[in-house]
Structure formats: C-alpha cells, structure tokens
Design an enzyme around this catalytic site. Structure first.
Site, PDB file in Angstrom:
ATOM      1  N   SER A  73      -7.962  77.014   7.627  1.00  0.00           N
ATOM      2  CA  SER A  73      -9.394  77.264   7.771  1.00  0.00           C
ATOM      3  C   SER A  73      -9.735  78.747   7.582  1.00  0.00           C
ATOM      4  O   SER A  73      -8.893  79.621   7.757  1.00  0.00           O
ATOM      5  CB  SER A  73      -9.872  76.824   9.160  1.00  0.00           C
TER       6      SER A  73
HETATM    7  N1  SAM Z   1      -5.950  74.064  11.977  1.00  0.00           N
HETATM    8  C1  SAM Z   1      -5.368  74.147  10.653  1.00  0.00           C
HETATM    9  C2  SAM Z   1      -4.827  75.507  10.339  1.00  0.00           C
HETATM   10  O1  SAM Z   1      -5.037  76.438  11.129  1.00  0.00           O
HETATM   11  O2  SAM Z   1      -4.180  75.620   9.298  1.00  0.00           O
HETATM   12  C3  SAM Z   1      -6.325  73.736   9.569  1.00  0.00           C
HETATM   13  C4  SAM Z   1      -6.436  72.324   9.499  1.00  0.00           C
HETATM   14  S1  SAM Z   1      -6.958  71.559   8.030  1.00  0.00           S
HETATM   15  C5  SAM Z   1      -8.596  72.159   7.814  1.00  0.00           C
HETATM   16  C6  SAM Z   1      -7.135  69.938   8.736  1.00  0.00           C
HETATM   17  C7  SAM Z   1      -5.824  69.286   9.114  1.00  0.00           C
HETATM   18  O3  SAM Z   1      -6.118  68.093   9.840  1.00  0.00           O
HETATM   19  C8  SAM Z   1      -5.000  68.870   7.910  1.00  0.00           C
HETATM   20  O4  SAM Z   1      -3.710  69.393   8.012  1.00  0.00           O
HETATM   21  C9  SAM Z   1      -4.991  67.339   7.993  1.00  0.00           C
HETATM   22  O5  SAM Z   1      -3.811  66.757   7.510  1.00  0.00           O
HETATM   23  C10 SAM Z   1      -5.155  67.132   9.484  1.00  0.00           C
HETATM   24  N2  SAM Z   1      -5.660  65.805   9.861  1.00  0.00           N
HETATM   25  C11 SAM Z   1      -6.629  65.063   9.254  1.00  0.00           C
HETATM   26  N3  SAM Z   1      -6.801  63.907   9.935  1.00  0.00           N
HETATM   27  C12 SAM Z   1      -5.925  63.921  10.972  1.00  0.00           C
HETATM   28  C13 SAM Z   1      -5.625  63.000  12.026  1.00  0.00           C
HETATM   29  N4  SAM Z   1      -6.252  61.831  12.144  1.00  0.00           N
HETATM   30  N5  SAM Z   1      -4.673  63.342  12.921  1.00  0.00           N
HETATM   31  C14 SAM Z   1      -4.014  64.535  12.823  1.00  0.00           C
HETATM   32  N6  SAM Z   1      -4.252  65.440  11.842  1.00  0.00           N
HETATM   33  C15 SAM Z   1      -5.197  65.139  10.935  1.00  0.00           C
END
Ligand code: SAM
Length: 223
Positions: A73
């Site tokens: 992000s």
């Molecule tokens: N917080 C992260 C970072 O600092 O890099 C950024 C996260 S990215 C915008 C969103 C993440 O949420 C992705 O890695 C995606 O695979 C994960 N994600 C999406 N749906 C999810 C779920 N149901 N459970 C766990 N992770 C999930």
C-alpha cells in the site's frame, strides 16, 4: 572495514535513511501528526518489502506491485490507517487481514506489542514471514488463511485492520472485535472504496468515513 569492502551496501543504507526522512516530511505535510506513526515509517526499511528492481522507488508515496496481482500500500494510506487505529486510545494487539509484503505489519510492530496477520496467498505469506523474521520483528505472528473469518482462536481483538477492500465488513470480523474495539477497512467496490472506521460500543456500532481509497479486493478462499 566492512564499509570499505562494501561501499555500495553502506551507501544504499544511508540513501534509504535520507529517503525515509523525506517520506516522513511528506507525510507530515499531508497531515499525519502522530509521532508514533511518523517514527515507525521513518524506521521500517520499506525497500526490503519490494522487489530489488523497485527498491529505488520504495520511498515514493505510491503503492507498488508485489506479485500475484497484489500491491504494497501507499505509505500515506498505511499511515492514515495506523493513525485511525491509534486515535481512539492505546492498544496492545492488532489483527491485520492482508499481510501482502508485510510492510504494514512491520509498521504496526514498531508501535504495539503484538501483530497477528493473515494472508490468503501462500507465497506472499511465506515471503513476508521470512522477511519479518530476518528483520527481527518477532512480535508478528502470521497465518495463511481466508482472513474474512478473522483468527477466531486468538480473538477477540482490540483492533482489526483490513488492507483489502470488500463490499461489506465480514460478520466474523465484527464478532471478533472486543468491547470498545476498533476496525478499519476499505468498504466498497474494487479500487473505489471508502475507508471505514467501525467502533464497538457494547451493542452499538459507530461508523465513520475517513475518505476515499483504492484497494485490491478482499477475496474469499486461500491459494
Ligand atoms: N498490508 C499489505 C502490505 O503492507 O504490503 C498490503 C496488502 S495488499 C493491498 C492486500 C492483501 O490482502 C493482498 O496480499 C491479498 O492477497 C490479501 N487478501 C485479499 N483477500 C484476503 C483474504 N480474504 N484473506 C487474507 N488476505 C487477503
């Protein structure tokens, strides 16, 4: 001696530190005022959480790709979400849904005692786990699963932060929020959500909008 033999390594460290300081100044200009958040962003080595080829862009205030169609992000959004969790008062433990690169978890781990984080994509979960251990973030515990179900064995949680956007706040996450707990999550269609802060007051819920954001979707199921 090490510095002389590996001047480039030393140089990169100093440049990264300077770039982090510039990023912190920028976040301050954008309205981030919580010293704990600014200090954490000034400390966490964001260039380690992206591919080496993107390391020179790591301290720009932008989201960057981390593979598997996911992103790390934008620092301003990481800072806003962290501030939104801290504003109502101190806390010890936070559950993050969406580990991704592990960057947001590291920022939180600089501030609170324990970070629990859940990622659905196995290679991202593995990479983030390795990196966080290598960087010494021993107060971060990771799990590979569908985070829409929270982490029921370890709840209830004082704080929950979801770093992927969903049409609604999953019931399981509401249920795992402690009394007076706070949940922050982007809510709305993919790429066009409102950042919502939900606070539990006994049987009542307070819902606040903290502005528009653009996140990858919260997807059910793990891969
Ligand atoms: N917080 C992260 C970072 O600092 O890099 C950024 C996260 S990215 C915008 C969103 C993440 O949420 C992705 O890695 C995606 O695979 C994960 N994600 C999406 N749906 C999810 C779920 N149901 N459970 C766990 N992770 C999930």
């Amino acid at each position: 001696m090490v510095g002389l033999r590996h001047p480039h390594v030393r140089g990169l460290g100093m440049t990264a530190q300077r770039n982090r300081k510039r990023l912190v100044d920028r976040l301050y200009e954008e309205g981030i005022r919580d010293d704990r958040v600014l200090k954490a962003i000034g400390t966490v080595q964001r260039h380690r959480f992206v591919d080496e080829a993107l390391a020179n862009m790591a301290y720009r205030d932008t989201a960057l790709p981390i593979g598997h169609g996911q992103t790390i992000s934008q620092p301003l959004i990481v800072a806003r979400m962290t501030e939104a969790l801290l504003e109502p008062g101190p806390f010890d433990t936070v559950l993050e849904v969406g580990t991704g690169s592990g960057y947001q978890a590291a920022v939180l781990a600089e501030i609170v005692d324990q970070v629990l984080t859940v990622e659905r994509i196995r290679p991202l979960y593995q990479r983030a786990g390795r990196l966080l251990r290598e960087l010494g973030y021993h107060n971060v515990r990771l799990r590979q699963s569908d985070g829409s179900w929270g982490w029921p064995q370890l709840g209830p949680f004082e704080r929950i932060v979801v770093t992927a956007g969903g049409e609604q706040i999953p019931d399981a996450l509401r249920e795992q929020l402690a009394p007076d707990g706070v949940l922050v999550m982007p809510v709305g269609p993919s790429g066009r959500q409102e950042l919502i802060r939900l606070t539990r007051h006994g049987q009542d819920w307070e819902r606040e909008s903290l502005g528009l954001v653009s996140f990858v979707p919260l997807v059910s199921d793990k891969i």
